[in-house]
Write a protein that holds these residues in place. Structure first.
Motif, short mmCIF file in Angstrom:
data_model
loop_
_atom_site.label_atom_id
_atom_site.label_comp_id
_atom_site.label_asym_id
_atom_site.label_seq_id
_atom_site.Cartn_x
_atom_site.Cartn_y
_atom_site.Cartn_z
N ILE A 136 40.38 40.98 31.53
CA ILE A 136 39.78 39.74 32.00
C ILE A 136 39.84 38.65 30.93
CG2 ILE A 136 38.25 40.94 33.60
CD1 ILE A 136 36.02 40.66 31.58
N GLN A 137 40.29 39.00 29.70
CA GLN A 137 40.43 37.99 28.67
C GLN A 137 41.66 37.10 28.89
OE1 GLN A 137 39.61 41.10 28.15
NE2 GLN A 137 37.67 41.05 27.01
N GLY A 138 42.60 37.48 29.83
CA GLY A 138 43.68 36.58 30.18
C GLY A 138 45.08 37.10 29.94
N ARG A 157 44.44 33.11 33.63
CA ARG A 157 43.12 32.73 33.12
C ARG A 157 42.13 33.90 33.15
NH1 ARG A 157 41.86 26.59 35.39
NH2 ARG A 157 43.71 25.60 34.43
N ARG A 158 42.03 34.55 34.28
CA ARG A 158 41.12 35.70 34.37
C ARG A 158 41.66 36.68 35.41
NH1 ARG A 158 34.57 35.77 35.58
NH2 ARG A 158 34.21 37.89 34.79
N ASP A 173 43.57 36.32 40.43
CA ASP A 173 42.84 35.65 39.35
C ASP A 173 41.52 35.13 39.91
OD1 ASP A 173 41.93 33.57 37.46
OD2 ASP A 173 43.86 33.99 36.47
N GLU A 175 39.26 33.26 38.43
CA GLU A 175 38.89 31.90 38.04
C GLU A 175 39.64 30.86 38.87
OE1 GLU A 175 38.93 29.06 34.07
OE2 GLU A 175 38.75 31.25 33.86
#
Length: 849
Positions: A136-138, A157-158, A173, A175
């Motif tokens: 989830i950090q990208g 992004r996430r 994603d 986000e």
């Protein structure tokens, strides 16, 4: 089928690809099922549970569940299966995140990549032998199956979830709300869909994925009775694979939370607990198990809407959850119950009606029968049964807390103990014929007759005790605790994620017990197949009391007038004789002399004559047998009196440690204060008495001094003229205020000053007068020596001529008159023969005839 986990529902569900035929395959014992993976080669399903911190496996239909990893896991999240290489992979969110690997059966776990971040999705490229994940950090990354050659494939992004098909990777994603696809080699990203809200899972379904892979289980899976893991047959949790069969355990424990029941194995290399396939549990309170018929019983419900249910698992080749049925419905309001597996009877208590009942389990062919009717002020609670001995035990709550024992048909009822502390649970060790029970502060035991009472341990509240082998187990919040039956150290053995409510130990009976043909001899001599077939009606024996309104209802004669109604009509407590004022009342019909009270030996059947002796003496009474240190002990109950200096001294002298409780310390402080006040009062009385005596002595001394020569001394010869006494030595110069000085002898005689009232009363001895031994000569005959000495010695007063003196006599001394003057030379001295006056020395000669 499509399989998916539901964290909110705490279940794993499957359905057809078109969404039809939704079915929950696992809905018990789950807390937070996050990751899910299918081994399509061996037809197994794996999942991670962040709440229980374990990884488990089962058949794809949910049967034969088994934990494969339960140690060393902190926050297991996503999971993937490689059936070709026979590995499972999972991510752990603990710390900075990591990637791990283990064999399909959970053996040889290994950390592959540390500091991975919070990986929320894993997928495996079986053709190229690489594993892909998104954090989830990208980042979307990949690595070899051993963790080497870590590479970033794409960025987002996430990213939350992903899947792989051929050379493409798909992910969502959270986000941006987008669904993207990218090449696993170049990372070129393409938008597939937008405006999506929190897509939790992306799966690509195609036959291509299922055509890859082979395992020994492909050919042997049908021969394994339960599971095939890594090409080897394995059984569900706690079962043993033997000669092609999976055998259930012969001994184990059952433990429950509010809405789940699990099997618990202490001495095993497997995961110690395994949830049973039971759902819709409301509030489990009591557990029992019939090992002869492989049936579980439990009590659940709300308040007075409890019900007793049973469950028999399906151990056939097709497995299955088994069937659940009601044994005692909510309309009967069962409070607790126990199981008699030999006679196939459920004993259950009803606190509302004050009854203990028995229900046969043989398809309901026998109706429920009343076994015990308790006193209206007593509510039956916990039950325990020893079917091999034919004993039934139960506890009651009322004026106090009691433990009773009777035959399983309700006859021969006796009270074993009366407690001031609440009894929380009770169990029986049938192998050693020992009864155990727990209070809010201790676990205790005794034999079947209530003798040999022993405190096993003391401490905080002990819930749901059970004996398993050589150990006693009980619940304490979320933990299962244990201690040896002989005592020792308390140790925690297992910890749950939730509050525990009930515990039961299960042991398979011996072959001898299993082959025993049960029968029961009723009180009236009739032999029947079960104690539930006996009747209470019959002729009473001479040592029994017949209840008035229940013909044939008999109770032991010793229950007569024991302050408890044993007959339903209370006739056993009517017309009881009363004890006199000089007697001590043990029971209304049992009186003893007061001299037997607190003599160290019991004379009352209920020990009432020795029960409050410690309190009266200011000592402390242990509730269990303890070293007496040479002080009195109640031998009949094992209760020990400790002197005050042993109480609250920092050392435990009572086995129950009651001598160091706050209550005991406060009681000692009060006793010491009262004792000190008593000493102060005693000292005050002594000082006051001393002062009174001293004051009285001073008063007497002053009174005698103020009277001068008017007083009569004790020992005055005049009071006893025939025995002259009271001679005392005078000084060389004078005899003092009450004597005349004597020239040579320096001694004087004490004589009474005879007083006479107007009526001439007897002489009194209020004053004494000291006369010289020899009177001085008259002036006419005074020698030169006397004149030379220059001493004036007046003559003694002339005695009365009669034995009665008057105020006019010269010998009468008034209260304030001085001594009479010496007689004149012409005065005649009375003759001793003519006077009643007696003097031990001869009278002086007359100076002048």
């Amino acid at each position: 089928f499509n399989d998916f986990s539901d964290v909110k529902a705490k279940a794993i569900t499957r359905a057809y690809v078109n969404g039809s035929n939704v079915e929950k395959i696992i809905e018990y014992g789950l807390d937070s099922p996050e990751g899910l993976a299918v081994d399509w080669v061996s037809h197994n399903i794996y999942w991670t549970d962040t709440g229980t911190k374990r990884i488990e496996v089962a058949r794809v239909d949910g049967k034969y569940r088994r934990p494969v990893l339960w140690r060393g896991l902190h926050e297991p999240r996503s999971i993937a299966v490689d059936p070709n290489r026979e590995f499972i992979y999972w991510s752990d969110w603990a710390g900075s995140g990591s990637l791990h690997r283990a064999q399909l059966n959970g053996n040889n776990p290994k950390a592959l990549i540390p500091k991975l971040g919070r990986v929320n999705s894993l997928t495996i490229d079986l053709l190229e032998g690489r594993i892909y994940w998104c954090a989830i950090q990208g980042h979307i990354e990949s690595a070899n199956m051993d963790g080497s050659r870590r590479t970033i494939v794409a960025t987002s992004r996430r990213p939350f979830t992903m899947s792989l098909y051929q050379d493409k990777i798909y992910w969502s994603d959270w986000e941006t709300g987008e669904l993207n696809v990218a090449s696993k080699h170049s990372g070129n990203k393409t938008l597939l869909h937008s405006n999506l809200e929190q897509v939790t899972s992306v799966v690509v379904y195609h036959e291509w994925g299922r055509q890859v892979g082979w395992s020994p289980c492909t050919s042997t899976g049908g021969q394994c009775p339960h599971l095939c893991l890594g090409g080897h047959c394995t059984c569900q949790a706690h079962y043993t694979f033997h000669e092609g069969k999976c055998l259930p355990p012969s001994s184990f424990m059952l433990v429950s939370t509010k809405n789940s029941i699990s099997r618990l194995m202490i001495d095993t290399d497997e995961c110690p607990d395994s949830p049973l396939p039971l759902h819709s549990l409301r509030n489990v309170k009591v557990l029992e198990y019939d090992p002869l018929h492989n049936t579980l019983f439990w009590l659940d419900g709300k308040s007075n809407a409890n019900a007793i249910r049973k469950w028999t698992p399906n151990n056939g080749p097709n497995g299955g959850p088994g069937s659940v049925s009601v044994v005692v419905g909510q309309n009967h309001h069962p409070t607790s119950f126990t199981l008699d597996p030999v006679y196939r009877v459920i004993f259950w208590s009803c606190a509302i009606e004050g009854t203990i009942n028995a229900t046969r389990l043989d398809n309901g062919s026998s109706p429920t029968v009343l076994v015990v009717q308790t006193h209206p002020t007593e509510k039956p609670r916990h039950l325990a049964v020893h079917p091999l001995k034919g004993f039934l035990f139960w506890t009651t709550e009322g004026r106090d807390y009691r433990i009773y024992k009777s035959r399983m048909d309700g006859f021969r009822r006796v009270m074993l103990f009366s407690e001031s502390r609440a009894i929380i649970s009770m169990t029986i060790d049938t192998a050693h014929n020992t009864l155990y029970w727990s209070t809010i502060s201790s676990i205790e035991s005794c034999d079947m007759n209530g003798k040999n009472r022993v405190v096993i341990t003391t401490g905080e509240k002990f819930n749901s005790i059970s004996v398993y082998g050589k150990y006693i187990y009980w619940l304490s919040g979320t933990m299962v605790m244990s201690i040896a039956t002989s005592g020792g150290h308390v140790e925690p053995v297992w910890t749950s994620q939730h509050h525990l409510t009930a515990l039961a130990a299960v042991s398979m009976p011996s072959k001898k017990v299993q082959n025993t043909v049960a029968y029961w001899d009723c009180v009236n001599g009739v032999r029947v197949g079960s104690h539930t077939e006996c009747t209470r009606e019959g002729p009473c024996t001479p040592d029994n009391f017949s209840c008035a309104s229940s013909v044939g209802d008999c109770i032991p004669m010793k229950w007569r007038c024991d302050l408890a109604d044993d007959c339903l009509d209370g006739s056993d407590e009517a017309n009881c004789p009363q004890c006199g004022p000089d007697k001590f009342t043990c029971q209304p019909s049992f009186c003893i002399d007061m001299k037997y009270v607190c003599d160290g030996h019991p004379h009352c059947p209920d020990n009432a004559d020795e029960r409050s002796c410690c309190d009266n003496a200011g000592w402390h009474q242990c509730s269990t047998e303890a070293p007496t240190y040479g002080y009195p002990s109640s031998l009949h109950t094992g209760l020990t009196c400790l002197p005050p200096h042993f109480v609250c001294d920092g050392l435990h002298h009572c086995d129950d440690r009651s001598d160091e409780t706050n209550e005991a310390c406060l009681k000692k402080q009060l006793h010491v204060t009262q004792e000190s006040q008593g000493y102060v009062l005693l000292a005050a009385f002594i000082i006051a008495g001393f002062l009174i005596i001293m004051g009285y002595g001073v008063y007497r001394w002053k009174t005698r001094t103020s009277k001068g020569d008017n007083g009569v001394q004790v020992g005055d010869p005049a009071l006893d003229p025939l025995s002259p006494k009271g001679m005392r030595s005078c000084g060389s110069a004078a005899c003092g205020a009450k004597g005349y000085p004597i020239a040579g002898g320096h001694s004087c005689v004490l004589m009474s000053t005879l007083q006479r009232s107007t009526s001439c009363s007897q002489p009194s001895s209020n004053s004494l007068l000291c006369y010289p031994l020899n009177p001085p000569p008259s002036p006419a005959t005074t020698s030169k020596e006397t004149t030379r000495l220059g001493l004036y010695r007046p003559p003694p007063p002339t005695p009365c001529s009669t034995d009665v003196c008057h105020e006019t006599d010269s010998n009468y001394q008034g209260e304030s008159e001085p001594l009479p003057p010496p007689p004149t030379p012409t005065s005649a001295s009375p003759s001793p023969s003519s006077s009643t006056y007696f003097h031990p020395t001869p009278p002086p000669p007359s100076p002048t005839c």
